[in-house]
Design a protein around this motif. Structure first.
Motif, short mmCIF file in Angstrom:
data_model
loop_
_atom_site.label_atom_id
_atom_site.label_comp_id
_atom_site.label_asym_id
_atom_site.label_seq_id
_atom_site.Cartn_x
_atom_site.Cartn_y
_atom_site.Cartn_z
N UNK A 26 0.81 -1.22 0.00
CA UNK A 26 0.00 0.00 0.00
C UNK A 26 0.85 1.28 0.00
N UNK A 27 2.06 1.16 0.52
CA UNK A 27 2.94 2.33 0.64
C UNK A 27 4.29 1.94 0.06
N UNK A 28 4.58 2.47 -1.14
CA UNK A 28 5.74 2.00 -1.90
C UNK A 28 6.70 3.15 -2.18
N UNK A 29 7.95 2.96 -1.78
CA UNK A 29 9.03 3.90 -2.08
C UNK A 29 9.87 3.29 -3.20
N UNK A 30 10.01 4.02 -4.29
CA UNK A 30 10.80 3.55 -5.44
C UNK A 30 12.04 4.42 -5.53
N UNK A 31 13.20 3.76 -5.49
CA UNK A 31 14.49 4.47 -5.53
C UNK A 31 15.36 3.84 -6.61
N UNK A 32 16.39 4.58 -7.00
CA UNK A 32 17.33 4.07 -7.99
C UNK A 32 17.92 5.22 -8.77
N UNK A 33 18.83 4.88 -9.62
CA UNK A 33 19.55 5.84 -10.43
C UNK A 33 18.61 6.54 -11.41
N UNK A 34 18.96 7.77 -11.78
CA UNK A 34 18.26 8.44 -12.86
C UNK A 34 18.32 7.58 -14.11
N UNK A 35 17.24 7.50 -14.85
CA UNK A 35 17.20 6.70 -16.07
C UNK A 35 16.95 5.22 -15.84
N UNK A 36 16.74 4.82 -14.59
CA UNK A 36 16.56 3.39 -14.29
C UNK A 36 15.12 2.92 -14.48
N UNK A 37 14.19 3.84 -14.60
CA UNK A 37 12.79 3.47 -14.80
C UNK A 37 11.89 3.70 -13.60
N UNK A 38 12.34 4.49 -12.63
CA UNK A 38 11.55 4.74 -11.42
C UNK A 38 10.18 5.30 -11.74
N UNK A 39 10.11 6.33 -12.57
CA UNK A 39 8.83 6.98 -12.85
C UNK A 39 7.89 6.06 -13.60
N UNK A 40 8.41 5.29 -14.53
CA UNK A 40 7.59 4.33 -15.25
C UNK A 40 6.98 3.31 -14.29
N UNK A 41 7.82 2.76 -13.41
CA UNK A 41 7.34 1.78 -12.43
C UNK A 41 6.32 2.42 -11.50
N UNK A 42 6.57 3.66 -11.09
CA UNK A 42 5.64 4.35 -10.19
C UNK A 42 4.27 4.50 -10.84
N UNK A 43 4.23 4.94 -12.09
CA UNK A 43 2.95 5.11 -12.78
C UNK A 43 2.22 3.78 -12.91
N UNK A 44 2.94 2.73 -13.34
CA UNK A 44 2.33 1.41 -13.51
C UNK A 44 1.83 0.86 -12.18
N UNK A 45 2.63 0.98 -11.15
CA UNK A 45 2.26 0.47 -9.83
C UNK A 45 1.11 1.28 -9.23
N UNK A 69 8.27 4.85 6.56
CA UNK A 69 6.81 4.79 6.42
C UNK A 69 6.32 3.74 5.44
N UNK A 70 7.18 3.23 4.58
CA UNK A 70 6.73 2.34 3.50
C UNK A 70 6.55 0.91 3.98
N UNK A 71 5.78 0.15 3.20
CA UNK A 71 5.71 -1.30 3.42
C UNK A 71 6.47 -2.04 2.33
N UNK A 72 6.86 -1.32 1.26
CA UNK A 72 7.61 -1.92 0.16
C UNK A 72 8.61 -0.90 -0.38
N UNK A 73 9.84 -1.35 -0.59
CA UNK A 73 10.86 -0.55 -1.25
C UNK A 73 11.18 -1.25 -2.57
#
Length: 170
Positions: free
Chosen positions: A2-21, A78-82
């Protein structure tokens, strides 16, 4: 999840994964670049940026993408998933340049914040050696014990994981 923090290098796909998730979980998505920068690339003062994040993580559901190591602790506690987007340096550099080709420069309102300059290229090129160990240490310190940690090392693995996440939510 329910609470997901997405981290990683620029260009790794964070925003794409965030939108899909966000779609899969029916959760609001926040791209930290959109919270940190205004339309002229001015930065929000760090104390205000931290306060914005504290408000965001107080919600019942959320997906937040972005590194911002200085405030990462707020999201990790605060997250339940990283989700750590841990692609190779070459894949991340390709991601940065291909995003620029696809979307052009500037703010696009969908998590795409393009501004390629030497500092961005240097950050991406040295991320695995310099920043990744710091991010991993913070994940160990602030997320271990209460959050699932998902390590995604390729675009193919990411697509499979997103399909699996969608199937589990159905």
């Amino acid at each position: 999840m329910k609470k997901v923090a997405i981290v990683g290098c620029g260009g790794s796909g964070k925003s794409h994964v965030a939108r899909a998730l966000g779609d899969v979980l029916d959760a609001p998505v926040t791209h930290l670049d959109a919270a940190f920068y205004d339309d002229e690339w001015n930065e929000l003062p760090m104390e205000k940026f931290a306060a914005v994040q504290r408000d965001l993580v107080a919600r019942e559901k959320w997906v937040i993408d972005g590194n911002y190591n200085s405030t990462l602790q707020i999201r990790l506690q605060a997250c339940d998933t990283v989700v750590l987007m841990d692609v190779s340096t070459l894949a991340a550099l390709w991601g940065v340049f291909s995003r620029q080709l696809r979307h052009g420069a500037g703010h696009k309102g969908n998590g795409v914040h393009n501004r390629i300059h030497w500092g961005v290229i240097k950050y991406v090129a040295t991320y695995r050696r310099k920043m990744r160990p710091r991010v991993m240490a913070k994940i160990d310190q602030f997320a271990t014990g209460h959050a699932d940690v998902v390590l995604l090392t390729s675009r193919r693995q990411t697509r499979r994981w997103l399909r699996k996440a969608a199937a589990q939510q159905s």
